[in-house]
Enzyme design. Structure first.
Site, PDB file in Angstrom:
ATOM      1  N   ARG A 277       0.821  -1.233   0.000  1.00 15.37           N
ATOM      2  CA  ARG A 277       0.000   0.000   0.000  1.00 15.37           C
ATOM      3  C   ARG A 277       0.844   1.269   0.000  1.00 15.37           C
ATOM      4  NH1 ARG A 277      -2.322  -3.419  -1.253  1.00 15.37           N
ATOM      5  NH2 ARG A 277      -4.260  -4.314  -0.540  1.00 15.37           N
TER       6      ARG A 277
ATOM      7  N   SER B  59     -10.789   0.711   3.243  1.00 12.50           N
ATOM      8  CA  SER B  59     -10.166   0.321   4.515  1.00 12.50           C
ATOM      9  C   SER B  59      -9.354   1.479   5.079  1.00 12.50           C
ATOM     10  CB  SER B  59      -9.230  -0.864   4.305  1.00 12.50           C
ATOM     11  OG  SER B  59      -9.986  -1.977   3.938  1.00 12.50           O
TER      12      SER B  59
ATOM     13  N   GLU C 144      -4.174   4.016   6.197  1.00  5.81           N
ATOM     14  CA  GLU C 144      -4.098   3.944   4.742  1.00  5.81           C
ATOM     15  C   GLU C 144      -4.573   5.281   4.138  1.00  5.81           C
ATOM     16  OE1 GLU C 144      -5.231  -0.025   3.475  1.00  5.81           O
ATOM     17  OE2 GLU C 144      -5.933   0.802   1.575  1.00  5.81           O
TER      18      GLU C 144
HETATM   19  C1  LIG Z   1     -15.577   1.640  -1.428  1.00  6.27           C
HETATM   20  C2  LIG Z   1     -14.071   1.681  -1.522  1.00  6.27           C
HETATM   21  C3  LIG Z   1     -13.369   0.503  -1.695  1.00  6.27           C
HETATM   22  C4  LIG Z   1     -11.983   0.512  -1.773  1.00  6.27           C
HETATM   23  N1  LIG Z   1     -11.323  -0.674  -1.940  1.00  6.27           N
HETATM   24  C5  LIG Z   1      -9.977  -0.662  -2.018  1.00  6.27           C
HETATM   25  C6  LIG Z   1      -9.263  -1.885  -2.190  1.00  6.27           C
HETATM   26  O1  LIG Z   1      -9.825  -2.960  -2.316  1.00  6.27           O
HETATM   27  N2  LIG Z   1      -7.906  -1.816  -2.247  1.00  6.27           N
HETATM   28  C7  LIG Z   1      -7.234  -0.650  -2.131  1.00  6.27           C
HETATM   29  O2  LIG Z   1      -5.983  -0.662  -2.197  1.00  6.27           O
HETATM   30  N3  LIG Z   1      -7.884   0.514  -1.973  1.00  6.27           N
HETATM   31  C8  LIG Z   1      -9.230   0.542  -1.913  1.00  6.27           C
HETATM   32  N4  LIG Z   1      -9.893   1.728  -1.746  1.00  6.27           N
HETATM   33  C9  LIG Z   1      -9.136   2.981  -1.583  1.00  6.27           C
HETATM   34  C10 LIG Z   1      -8.863   3.741  -2.889  1.00  6.27           C
HETATM   35  O3  LIG Z   1      -9.886   3.513  -3.842  1.00  6.27           O
HETATM   36  C11 LIG Z   1      -7.525   3.368  -3.503  1.00  6.27           C
HETATM   37  O4  LIG Z   1      -6.456   3.657  -2.631  1.00  6.27           O
HETATM   38  C12 LIG Z   1      -7.317   4.095  -4.824  1.00  6.27           C
HETATM   39  O5  LIG Z   1      -6.277   3.498  -5.494  1.00  6.27           O
HETATM   40  C13 LIG Z   1      -7.032   5.576  -4.658  1.00  6.27           C
HETATM   41  O6  LIG Z   1      -7.117   6.182  -5.933  1.00  6.27           O
HETATM   42  P1  LIG Z   1      -7.659   7.682  -6.088  1.00  6.27           P
HETATM   43  O7  LIG Z   1      -7.482   8.092  -7.495  1.00  6.27           O
HETATM   44  O8  LIG Z   1      -9.013   7.804  -5.544  1.00  6.27           O
HETATM   45  O9  LIG Z   1      -6.618   8.427  -5.158  1.00  6.27           O
HETATM   46  P2  LIG Z   1      -6.783   9.821  -4.361  1.00  6.27           P
HETATM   47  O10 LIG Z   1      -7.621   9.589  -3.144  1.00  6.27           O
HETATM   48  O11 LIG Z   1      -7.217  10.870  -5.315  1.00  6.27           O
HETATM   49  O12 LIG Z   1      -5.299  10.032  -3.934  1.00  6.27           O
HETATM   50  C14 LIG Z   1      -4.653   9.124  -3.067  1.00  6.27           C
HETATM   51  C15 LIG Z   1      -3.185   9.531  -2.946  1.00  6.27           C
HETATM   52  O13 LIG Z   1      -2.570   9.432  -4.235  1.00  6.27           O
HETATM   53  C16 LIG Z   1      -2.002  10.669  -4.622  1.00  6.27           C
HETATM   54  N5  LIG Z   1      -2.192  10.827  -6.060  1.00  6.27           N
HETATM   55  C17 LIG Z   1      -3.325  10.674  -6.786  1.00  6.27           C
HETATM   56  N6  LIG Z   1      -3.076  10.859  -8.095  1.00  6.27           N
HETATM   57  C18 LIG Z   1      -1.760  11.171  -8.196  1.00  6.27           C
HETATM   58  C19 LIG Z   1      -0.896  11.498  -9.283  1.00  6.27           C
HETATM   59  N7  LIG Z   1      -1.310  11.535 -10.548  1.00  6.27           N
HETATM   60  N8  LIG Z   1       0.410  11.777  -9.012  1.00  6.27           N
HETATM   61  C20 LIG Z   1       0.877  11.752  -7.742  1.00  6.27           C
HETATM   62  N9  LIG Z   1       0.106  11.455  -6.680  1.00  6.27           N
HETATM   63  C21 LIG Z   1      -1.198  11.151  -6.892  1.00  6.27           C
HETATM   64  C22 LIG Z   1      -2.777  11.730  -3.826  1.00  6.27           C
HETATM   65  O14 LIG Z   1      -2.003  12.911  -3.682  1.00  6.27           O
HETATM   66  C23 LIG Z   1      -2.998  10.995  -2.517  1.00  6.27           C
HETATM   67  O15 LIG Z   1      -1.839  11.079  -1.723  1.00  6.27           O
HETATM   68  C24 LIG Z   1     -11.288   1.745  -1.677  1.00  6.27           C
HETATM   69  C25 LIG Z   1     -12.009   2.930  -1.508  1.00  6.27           C
HETATM   70  C26 LIG Z   1     -13.388   2.905  -1.444  1.00  6.27           C
HETATM   71  C27 LIG Z   1     -14.142   4.195  -1.278  1.00  6.27           C
END
Ligand SMILES: Cc1cc2nc3c(=O)[nH]c(=O)nc-3n(C[C@H](O)[C@H](O)[C@H](O)COP(=O)(O)OP(=O)(O)OC[C@H]3O[C@@H](n4cnc5c(N)ncnc54)[C@H](O)[C@@H]3O)c2cc1C
Length: 287
Positions: A164, A212, A282
């Site tokens: 992660r 999570s 996380e």
């Molecule tokens: C219902 C639900 C289920 C989920 N299930 C899982 C799961 O099974 N497994 C899991 O690992 N996660 C899960 N997640 C968490 C989340 O979806 C993941 O961590 C996802 O990969 C985050 O992507 P995001 O684009 O939403 O990131 P954001 O929330 O937009 O950003 C997360 C981090 O990444 C950085 N970031 C984003 N884009 C960039 C970029 N282009 N360059 C540099 N930094 C960047 C941001 O600055 C921040 O620090 C879940 C979330 C929800 C709501």
């Protein structure tokens, strides 16, 4: 011309549906614009935060006194096939939903486990998102980043990723290169739906959340510990430990970011006291 929105409500961009306003909010259309925005931030001494789909992020209730840079407009996918091997270059803003749909249509195997993770590929690589025994770095070929004024293509071997954690702190992810295998369309879609069904059965998807809250550590599964400590249903303001999945905090009404952070702290204190385990978060808080 690059358009900035002022005092943009972050709750409209975050899956937790809470938090204050971003002083500046911008959606660059291409890499040139993104680099210009970052250079301007540096020149004007403004902090910035890269935002994908906002599904792992909280914004403080008092807001973010800087520039939130959204990757929503980075949406290209380029695919090259050699026999059954497939190389895909995906722009940072492409969602795992969109990517999975494309892969199912083309019958390309490998990422089914990620169907249902609501993030962008950029956010997923930054977090090294994973589920059901796989993680995104299992499939990475390269990550193209903007770092210290330069665009660089980092091969997987050059990246210090871990559980992660994509090991890319301080770098802006522009594009992600994946290596996959081409199969028949139907099994890919079936496998995606299998994983989605598992999610629907085990996760509180009817409430806003960020998935999570705490990371697993070796054999330590936070949701199990939290459940055993009787913390399911624990509530502070509008933030509640899900009754369905103790690893999730959900927004059951009008949770503030403070409510969610206080609930995380309450869980952390109890787990440390009773189980001598220091939980690792996380969820990312914008700062
Ligand atoms: C219902 C639900 C289920 C989920 N299930 C899982 C799961 O099974 N497994 C899991 O690992 N996660 C899960 N997640 C968490 C989340 O979806 C993941 O961590 C996802 O990969 C985050 O992507 P995001 O684009 O939403 O990131 P954001 O929330 O937009 O950003 C997360 C981090 O990444 C950085 N970031 C984003 N884009 C960039 C970029 N282009 N360059 C540099 N930094 C960047 C941001 O600055 C921040 O620090 C879940 C979330 C929800 C709501």
């Amino acid at each position: 011309m690059i358009t900035y929105k002022l005092y943009e409500p972050m709750k409209e961009h975050l899956s937790f549906a809470c938090g204050g306003n971003a002083k500046f909010f911008v959606e660059p259309k291409n890499t040139e614009e993104l680099i210009k925005v970052i250079k301007d931030c540096k020149k004007l001494k403004r902090k910035y935060f890269m935002l994908g789909n906002g599904t792992n992020t909280l914004c403080p209730d008092e807001g973010y006194n800087g520039v939130v840079i959204s990757t929503k407009k980075f949406q290209n996918v380029l695919l090259t096939k050699y026999n059954d091997k497939v190389f895909i270059a995906v722009d940072a803003g492409v969602s795992l939903f969109k990517l999975n749909k494309l892969l199912a249509d083309l019958g390309i195997d490998g990422l089914e486990w990620s169907y249902g993770i609501p993030g962008s590929i950029g956010g997923s690589v930054f977090m090294n998102a994973g589920a059901y025994g796989s993680e995104i770095f299992d499939f990475i070929d390269f990550v193209e980043v903007y770092y210290r004024g330069k665009t660089k293509k980092l091969k997987k071997e050059q990246i210090n990723f871990s559980y992660r954690n994509g090991g890319l702190k301080g770098k802006v992810i522009l594009k992600v290169g994946l290596k996959l295998i081409s199969r028949m369309p139907q099994p890919v879609r079936e496998k995606q739906l299998f994983y989605m069904k598992k999610r629907i059965e085990s996760q509180p998807l009817n409430y806003p959340s960020a998935g999570s809250v705490f990371k697993r550590q070796d054999k330590i599964i936070p949701a199990e510990i939290i459940d055993k400590l009787g913390l399911k249903g624990a509530i502070i303001g509008g933030a509640k430990v899900s009754e369905k999945h103790a690893g999730f905090i959900v927004n059951v009404g009008s949770a503030t970011t403070k409510n969610i952070i206080e609930l995380m702290e309450k869980i952390e204190e109890k787990v440390l006291l009773e189980n001598k385990v220091k939980l690792e978060r996380e969820i990312i808080v914008m700062k």
